[in-house]
Motif scaffolding. Structure first.
Motif, PDB file in Angstrom:
ATOM      1  N   PRO A  86      -4.851   2.263 -25.999  1.00 32.86           N
ATOM      2  CA  PRO A  86      -5.648   1.563 -24.980  1.00 32.86           C
ATOM      3  C   PRO A  86      -7.049   2.139 -24.834  1.00 32.86           C
ATOM      4  O   PRO A  86      -7.948   1.465 -24.309  1.00 32.86           O
ATOM      5  N   SER A 399      -9.821  -8.952 -26.198  1.00 34.15           N
ATOM      6  CA  SER A 399      -8.854  -8.083 -25.538  1.00 34.15           C
ATOM      7  C   SER A 399      -7.462  -8.448 -26.017  1.00 34.15           C
ATOM      8  O   SER A 399      -7.149  -9.631 -26.221  1.00 34.15           O
ATOM      9  N   GLN A 401      -4.942  -7.851 -24.163  1.00 34.69           N
ATOM     10  CA  GLN A 401      -4.204  -8.090 -22.934  1.00 34.69           C
ATOM     11  C   GLN A 401      -4.552  -9.476 -22.383  1.00 34.69           C
ATOM     12  O   GLN A 401      -5.655  -9.974 -22.590  1.00 34.69           O
ATOM     13  N   THR A 416      -8.763  -8.759 -17.116  1.00 34.32           N
ATOM     14  CA  THR A 416      -7.679  -8.271 -17.974  1.00 34.32           C
ATOM     15  C   THR A 416      -6.502  -7.837 -17.107  1.00 34.32           C
ATOM     16  O   THR A 416      -6.657  -7.059 -16.169  1.00 34.32           O
ATOM     17  N   PRO A 418      -2.716  -6.546 -17.811  1.00 34.58           N
ATOM     18  CA  PRO A 418      -1.583  -6.193 -18.677  1.00 34.58           C
ATOM     19  C   PRO A 418      -0.254  -6.649 -18.085  1.00 34.58           C
ATOM     20  O   PRO A 418      -0.057  -6.640 -16.862  1.00 34.58           O
ATOM     21  N   THR A 422       4.178  -3.912 -20.632  1.00 34.30           N
ATOM     22  CA  THR A 422       3.234  -3.379 -21.605  1.00 34.30           C
ATOM     23  C   THR A 422       3.342  -1.852 -21.663  1.00 34.30           C
ATOM     24  O   THR A 422       3.303  -1.190 -20.623  1.00 34.30           O
ATOM     25  N   ARG A 425       0.868   0.883 -19.561  1.00 30.96           N
ATOM     26  CA  ARG A 425       0.168  -0.194 -18.847  1.00 30.96           C
ATOM     27  C   ARG A 425      -0.987   0.320 -17.998  1.00 30.96           C
ATOM     28  O   ARG A 425      -2.063  -0.285 -17.942  1.00 30.96           O
ATOM     29  N   HIS A 428      -4.641   1.021 -19.672  1.00 35.25           N
ATOM     30  CA  HIS A 428      -5.534  -0.034 -20.139  1.00 35.25           C
ATOM     31  C   HIS A 428      -6.651  -0.256 -19.117  1.00 35.25           C
ATOM     32  O   HIS A 428      -6.394  -0.396 -17.908  1.00 35.25           O
ATOM     33  N   ARG A 430      -9.178  -2.241 -17.030  1.00 31.21           N
ATOM     34  CA  ARG A 430      -9.219  -3.617 -16.511  1.00 31.21           C
ATOM     35  C   ARG A 430     -10.659  -3.963 -16.150  1.00 31.21           C
ATOM     36  O   ARG A 430     -11.266  -3.324 -15.289  1.00 31.21           O
TER      37      ARG A 430
END
Length: 589
Positions: A86, A399, A401, A416, A418, A422, A425, A428, A430
């Motif tokens: 990520p 992306s 996601q 974004t 997830p 995921t 999670r 990641h 956002r």
């Protein structure tokens, strides 16, 4: 490093020795060995180029990490590396679709935090009619209310323009102690204000908000002939606004036995629909059905619209009495009045649908789908006057996601988001992307695109959900700004921002055309807005003149003025004025 270089040198020495042996030998066996050596040399050359590109990419990543800046990376490399880590999405940009701007503080101006001590579960904006300022009040009433549901399933309403304590709540909406609210939906009309909530047991309760702006008699309040300060204004606004809530109706989905199924239907979506004086409530369930209820909670009808696993995943308001529904692999249009699907649903993609938004500039005939693998597809549902299901274009894949979508002034806002399953999670990043629809509709060539107008990150905060306020397009409003309420993961309250983003030139031209047409059509409203400035004086003056004329007409003829006498008096006045001018001229000489 030295070990890899030693291995590489040994490998090259072995190849050189094989070449010498092949050259020393004669005949077909020597040529075959030489051909095999050449092929191995090609493989080694390709492997060396690949490793060189990998080392270059790693060096660029190291430079970017040390400098604190994101670097450009080719689309294919970025997509491949992002699946494994990520962190790649956080330190790189897509080289082909680099955003025009990444300055979040310029376009998102922080205003205040609402409900700072509340763990918010859902939130939405509810538009209101603005109350014009009167007397000593400097600002008008709020343009919208921020309504929210907290983790304890309690309801609250706030004034987003002034902040402070809640105007209403927190109150229990009556779902029960062991039930959790899973859905929140509000009406978009300024006339009625309905709040629809659904719980984990499938029960739906509808409450009506009544917002009253009390008008204070300023003659009874001692303001010492001064304007209110900002703090006093906030207190007075809270005192002027009176928000109450009443239960309108409650209903629930039909049971599995009533639907002829052994499964218990699960409520996936709920939507209030207002068309004129009629109000309906539409629900989508896990068995693929859409049910429509009257305002009093009576079931009007239910029909199954999809066979996809998970059933109906969401509902959106369309034109007139139409509702757009979507499932994992299809979407379509549903008539609330006829309780039927108007045309065959659209389908044809592999990854499940995560979210859907309608493009308002195309009167809901263009549907934007966000898939779970990060792709975003745009479908057109009309072709001329006939129904269609045409894939118009596709967003650039920036992306891995999925996105949560919103339409905003010629752009599609994409957060974004997830999925729950995921891996890693929380790691990641956002961000909120602003995709320019006009730029993507023209097409993406080999040169760098201008598809992404803004890519906003709020590190170290992670946006989890957001809601846009109503956008006003009146003559006195700012057409380039709106309010957005963002809920950040692991934080309390809702952060309110002023969102400023200019529409694309094509959208600006369309807005100017519409504004010009509205000015031509609404000349009467302009006249009414101008009339109060001189209307009172003009009406009073005309009334006095008419009254005097009527009075003179009703008087006896003996009292009327004699015309010869009037002419004689006029001649005398002119003669006196002439004599005065001649005397003044003689004195000056």
């Amino acid at each position: 490093m030295w070990l890899s270089r030693l291995q590489h040198n040994m490998h090259m020495f072995t190849l050189a020795w094989l070449v010498l042996e092949a050259v020393a030998e004669d005949g077909s066996e020597g040529r075959q060995k030489l051909q095999a050596v050449v092929e191995r040399l090609d493989d080694v050359s390709h492997d060396m180029q690949t490793r060189h590109m990998t080392l270059s990419a790693l060096e660029e990543l190291r430079t970017g990490l040390l400098s604190g800046e994101r670097i450009d990376m080719p689309s294919a490399q970025r997509q491949h590396l992002e699946k494994g880590s990520p962190l790649i999405g956080e330190v790189t940009f897509d080289a082909r679709h680099r955003p025009i701007s990444t300055n979040a503080t310029r376009h998102f101006q922080y205003l205040r935090t609402l409900a700072p001590d509340v763990e918010v579960l859902f939130h939405a904006f509810m538009p209101l009619k603005r109350v014009q300022p009167t007397g000593y009040y400097k600002s008008p009433g709020p343009a919208a209310l921020l309504v929210l549901i907290d983790k304890g399933s309690r309801f609250s309403a706030y004034d987003p323009e002034s902040g402070g304590p809640p105007l209403l709540g927190p109150i229990d909406l009556g779902h029960g102690a062991r039930k959790t609210i899973t859905h929140l939906a509000t009406t978009t009309s300024q006339e009625s204000h309905l709040v629809v909530t659904a719980d984990s047991a499938g029960a739906v309760r509808v409450h009506s908000l009544r917002v009253v702006a009390r008008r204070e008699n300023v003659t009874k309040v001692n303001f010492s002939e001064r304007a209110l300060t900002d703090e006093e204004e906030i207190k007075e606004r809270h005192q002027r606004l009176n928000v109450t809530v009443n239960l309108t109706c409650e209903f629930s989905l039909p049971s599995g036995e009533a639907l002829g199924s052994s499964e218990v239907p699960r409520l996936n979506a709920v939507l209030p629909i207002e068309r004129g004086e009629k109000t309906y409530f539409a629900t989508g369930d896990s068995l693929g059905g859409i049910a429509v209820f009257f305002r009093n909670g009576t079931l009007k009808g239910r029909v199954r619209v999809t066979e996809d696993p998970g059933g109906v995943r969401g509902l959106l308001r369309g034109q007139s009495q139409m509702v757009v529904f979507f499932s994992s692999h299809s979407f379509g249009s549903f008539s609330v009045t006829q309780i039927d699907v108007q045309s065959p649903p659209c389908s044809g993609w592999n990854s499940p649908v995560h979210d859907v938004v309608l493009d308002p500039s195309y009167q809901s005939s263009r549907v934007v789908l966000a898939l779970s693998d990060g792709d975003v597809l745009v479908f057109s549902t009309t072709r001329g006057k006939s129904k269609a299901c045409d894939l118009t274009f596709k967003f650039p894949h920036v992306s891995a996601q999925p996105f949560k979508l919103q339409a905003f002034r010629g752009h599609v806002m994409a957060l974004t988001s997830p999925l729950e399953d995921t891996p890693r999670r929380d790691e990641h990043l956002r961000e909120i992307y602003f995709f320019n629809l006009a730029a993507m509709e023209v097409g993406l060539g080999a040169s760098p695109s201008r598809a992404i107008t803004l890519q906003a990150a709020f590190k170290p905060k992670q946006p989890e959900d957001y809601a846009l306020s109503a956008v006003y397009v009146g003559a006195q409003s700012d057409r380039t700004k709106s309010h957005i309420g963002i809920r950040f993961a692991g934080m309390k309250g809702i952060d309110l921002f002023s969102l400023s983003l200019k529409p694309p030139p094509a959208v600006q031209a369309a807005m100017s055309t519409v504004a010009g047409e509205q000015e031509d059509v609404s000349w009467s409203s302009s006249l009414l807005s101008w009339f109060p400035k001189i209307g009172i004086f003009g009406v009073a003056l005309i009334g006095v003149i008419l009254w005097n004329l009527r009075k003179a007409a009703n008087q006896p003829r003996d009292d009327e003025l004699d015309e010869e006498f009037f002419q004689e008096q006029l001649r005398k006045a002119r003669a006196a004025e002439k004599a005065e001018k001649e005397g003044r001229a003689k004195r000056e000489d």
